[in-house]
Write a protein that holds these residues in place. Sequence first.
Motif, PDB file in Angstrom:
ATOM      1  N   ARG A   1       5.757   3.616 -11.260  1.00 36.15           N
ATOM      2  CA  ARG A   1       4.889   2.836 -12.086  1.00 36.15           C
ATOM      3  C   ARG A   1       4.852   2.294 -13.320  1.00 36.15           C
ATOM      4  NH1 ARG A   1       1.207   5.980  -8.361  1.00 36.15           N
ATOM      5  NH2 ARG A   1       1.008   5.044  -6.532  1.00 36.15           N
TER       6      ARG A   1
ATOM      7  N   ASP B   1       3.938   0.268  -2.936  1.00 31.60           N
ATOM      8  CA  ASP B   1       3.125  -0.294  -2.305  1.00 31.60           C
ATOM      9  C   ASP B   1       3.697   0.483  -0.417  1.00 31.60           C
ATOM     10  OD1 ASP B   1       1.280  -0.894  -3.502  1.00 31.60           O
ATOM     11  OD2 ASP B   1       1.842  -3.506  -3.595  1.00 31.60           O
TER      12      ASP B   1
ATOM     13  N   ASP C   1       6.210  -4.715  -2.647  1.00 34.03           N
ATOM     14  CA  ASP C   1       5.551  -3.859  -4.067  1.00 34.03           C
ATOM     15  C   ASP C   1       6.693  -2.345  -3.280  1.00 34.03           C
ATOM     16  OD1 ASP C   1       5.835  -1.946  -6.085  1.00 34.03           O
ATOM     17  OD2 ASP C   1       4.842  -3.102  -7.310  1.00 34.03           O
TER      18      ASP C   1
ATOM     19  N   GLU D   1       1.922   3.109   1.358  1.00 33.84           N
ATOM     20  CA  GLU D   1       1.569   3.193   3.306  1.00 33.84           C
ATOM     21  C   GLU D   1       1.926   3.672   4.057  1.00 33.84           C
ATOM     22  OE1 GLU D   1       2.974  -1.456   3.363  1.00 33.84           O
ATOM     23  OE2 GLU D   1       1.378  -1.823   2.080  1.00 33.84           O
TER      24      GLU D   1
END
Length: 188
Positions: free
Chosen positions: A132, A17, A14, A21
Amino acid sequence: MSTPIDLGRPVSGDVIDLILEDHRRFETLLRDLRDSTSDRDGVRKALAALHVAHAEAEEKHVYPKLQRKDAITEHEAEHGEEEHAEGHEAMLAVLELKGTDTQAFDDAVEELAKVINHHLTEEELTILNPAREDVGEQVRAELGLAFATERNQQLDADCGAIDNVRRIVKAAEREGLLDDEEDEGSDD
Ligand SMILES: [Fe+2]
Ligand SMILES: [Fe+2]
């Protein structure tokens, strides 16, 4: 002797994500860059590579797609690019310094941390939150693949090399991405 710093090599996921990170990696690298007992030269090189690879992947794939999906406005995408350019400029100042144990180095690191931390916060609030809310899982996975592919190609091409960072800063200057608000230039 320096251990190569692991920047991760995700190939899919995704996009939100993957971006988050990297943002945590930025924070870790900035912390290490402040630490006078760490290999600051190795850390600045790793940070430069990650900064270029991450920003290029966002600008090429993530911002345009989010704009097409009406998750963000053109102004928000442009503002993100301006902040990337400011980050590249501050990164270049850190790379250009000969020594890493000087007041000039500390000052350049302080400015870099200020610029990057500001952008991470703003991007998470104004770009990742709408992503999102307004973009489905399938598109986020497709974007994750495009983001990771571009990011890894950039890293393979040694995108953090000082000559490449100089080239990117020069291009940003030409495009007016580094103009201060008080500048009177109004040619775009
Ligand atoms: Fe980002
Ligand atoms: Fe960004």
